[in-house]
Scaffold this motif. Structure first.
Motif, PDB file in Angstrom:
ATOM      1  N   ASN A   7       0.818  -1.205   0.000  1.00 27.75           N
ATOM      2  CA  ASN A   7       0.000   0.000   0.000  1.00 27.75           C
ATOM      3  C   ASN A   7       0.857   1.262   0.000  1.00 27.75           C
ATOM      4  O   ASN A   7       0.424   2.297   0.497  1.00 27.75           O
ATOM      5  N   ILE A   8       2.079   1.182  -0.529  1.00 28.07           N
ATOM      6  CA  ILE A   8       3.008   2.306  -0.469  1.00 28.07           C
ATOM      7  C   ILE A   8       2.411   3.567  -1.089  1.00 28.07           C
ATOM      8  O   ILE A   8       2.529   4.660  -0.519  1.00 28.07           O
ATOM      9  N   VAL A   9       1.746   3.447  -2.236  1.00 29.38           N
ATOM     10  CA  VAL A   9       1.178   4.633  -2.879  1.00 29.38           C
ATOM     11  C   VAL A   9       0.059   5.201  -2.019  1.00 29.38           C
ATOM     12  O   VAL A   9      -0.056   6.429  -1.850  1.00 29.38           O
ATOM     13  N   GLU A  10      -0.759   4.319  -1.439  1.00 26.46           N
ATOM     14  CA  GLU A  10      -1.838   4.792  -0.577  1.00 26.46           C
ATOM     15  C   GLU A  10      -1.274   5.520   0.652  1.00 26.46           C
ATOM     16  O   GLU A  10      -1.811   6.543   1.088  1.00 26.46           O
ATOM     17  N   GLN A  11      -0.172   4.999   1.208  1.00 28.96           N
ATOM     18  CA  GLN A  11       0.451   5.650   2.356  1.00 28.96           C
ATOM     19  C   GLN A  11       1.003   7.020   1.973  1.00 28.96           C
ATOM     20  O   GLN A  11       0.856   7.995   2.726  1.00 28.96           O
ATOM     21  N   ILE A  12       1.649   7.085   0.809  1.00 25.28           N
ATOM     22  CA  ILE A  12       2.155   8.373   0.330  1.00 25.28           C
ATOM     23  C   ILE A  12       1.014   9.367   0.164  1.00 25.28           C
ATOM     24  O   ILE A  12       1.107  10.529   0.581  1.00 25.28           O
ATOM     25  N   GLU A  13      -0.076   8.906  -0.435  1.00 27.31           N
ATOM     26  CA  GLU A  13      -1.221   9.791  -0.666  1.00 27.31           C
ATOM     27  C   GLU A  13      -1.824  10.286   0.645  1.00 27.31           C
ATOM     28  O   GLU A  13      -2.271  11.434   0.741  1.00 27.31           O
ATOM     29  N   GLU A  14      -1.816   9.440   1.682  1.00 29.94           N
ATOM     30  CA  GLU A  14      -2.309   9.871   2.992  1.00 29.94           C
ATOM     31  C   GLU A  14      -1.395  10.940   3.588  1.00 29.94           C
ATOM     32  O   GLU A  14      -1.876  11.927   4.172  1.00 29.94           O
ATOM     33  N   SER A  15      -0.070  10.753   3.420  1.00 27.33           N
ATOM     34  CA  SER A  15       0.876  11.764   3.889  1.00 27.33           C
ATOM     35  C   SER A  15       0.672  13.080   3.143  1.00 27.33           C
ATOM     36  O   SER A  15       0.647  14.166   3.745  1.00 27.33           O
ATOM     37  N   ILE A  16       0.533  12.987   1.823  1.00 30.62           N
ATOM     38  CA  ILE A  16       0.342  14.177   0.997  1.00 30.62           C
ATOM     39  C   ILE A  16      -0.963  14.889   1.370  1.00 30.62           C
ATOM     40  O   ILE A  16      -1.004  16.121   1.489  1.00 30.62           O
ATOM     41  N   SER A  17      -2.023  14.125   1.565  1.00 32.41           N
ATOM     42  CA  SER A  17      -3.316  14.724   1.917  1.00 32.41           C
ATOM     43  C   SER A  17      -3.217  15.518   3.207  1.00 32.41           C
ATOM     44  O   SER A  17      -3.764  16.626   3.316  1.00 32.41           O
TER      45      SER A  17
END
Length: 277
Positions: A7-17
């Motif tokens: 889920n690396i992309v999902e984790q990045i997107e949560e950080s970015i959000s």
């Protein structure tokens, strides 16, 4: 085997959000500040500081002199995001955790990254207190941040490393150093896990295989940055001399003191490079 989180992309997107609830700044340059080099923040016209502990999925820095803040602002009119404090393998983090912030900074918009570190000098012709441009590196960490499941959204599985440090950024740094009378070396950085320093025999081995300096960081961040298409400039501040036949004990205070002496040149060099981009 340590595997990259599916889920690396999902984790990045949560950080970015989360970050985007605080700032809409799109950085042109990312900066990682090494041991004892956190005062580079004084050169930043700061818009926002965020503690690592507040950012979803970010590790927390546990090392002395690493403040643990993500800083947004401007240097020489260019938008930047800077890590005041990095993560190390010896802290117990996985390679994927160590390099997660690099992926976040790329997703924020940064195409260039300046990575600094404090290191030991192996080259007998050089002296501590000076800066070395990293031209190439030797990975002796025993691990690689790309091991495990590869998500093609992050970049290719097999990353070409024929130019791990941008020749163009190196040329700019050399020009800036010449213009500002900053003594500058260029060479090969090797990394071992630490946190113990190396033995006399290890220093001899490292010099034999072509290393000019030795440290405990930088290479994982470089590999991930290259995978994601970022241009990398590596700057090593030599804080102790690792000559096997004249080896003297060192401690963290001496290393930090030496880094502080070199810091004005590092700041001037970094500002000059960013101005030229």
């Amino acid at each position: 085997m340590t595997k990259i989180n599916n889920n690396i992309v999902e984790q990045i997107e949560e950080s970015i959000s989360f970050i985007r609830t605080k700032t809409d700044l799109i950085p042109q340059v990312a900066i990682i500040m090494g041991t004892g080099l956190g005062k580079l923040t004084n050169a930043i016209d700061i818009e926002l500081e965020i503690d690592y502990k507040d950012i979803p999925h970010f590790p927390e820095s546990t090392v002395e002199s690493h403040a643990g803040k993500l800083i947004f602002g401007e240097i020489e009119g260019k938008k930047v995001v800077a890590m005041q404090g990095r993560f190390h393998y010896y802290e117990g983090y996985s390679m994927q955790q160590i390099t997660f912030p690099v992926r976040v900074m790329k997703y924020l918009g940064a195409d260039n990254i300046i990575i600094s570190n404090a290191c030991g000098c192996l080259n007998p012709q050089w002296r501590k207190g000076r800066i070395m441009l990293i031209e190439d590196h030797i990975n002796l960490l025993g691990d690689n941040p790309l091991i495990g499941v590869n998500d093609e959204r992050m970049g290719p599985r097999f990353v070409d490393m024929c130019e791990p440090y941008s020749k163009n950024l190196i040329a700019i740094a050399e020009k800036v150093a010449l213009q500002n009378s900053i003594p500058l070396y260029k060479g090969v950085y090797a990394a071992m896990t630490g946190p113990s320093l190396e033995t006399r025999a290890e220093y001899r081995f490292l010099r034999t295989i072509g290393a000019d300096v030795i440290g405990m960081s930088t290479i994982p961040e470089n590999i991930v940055a290259v995978q994601m298409g970022m241009k990398v400039l590596g700057l090593s501040v030599m804080t102790d001399e690792c000559m096997p036949d004249a080896l003297q004990p060192v401690d963290i205070k001496e290393i930090l003191d030496c880094a502080a002496l070199a810091e004005p040149d590092l700041v001037k060099l970094t500002k000059g490079v960013i101005k030229e981009l």
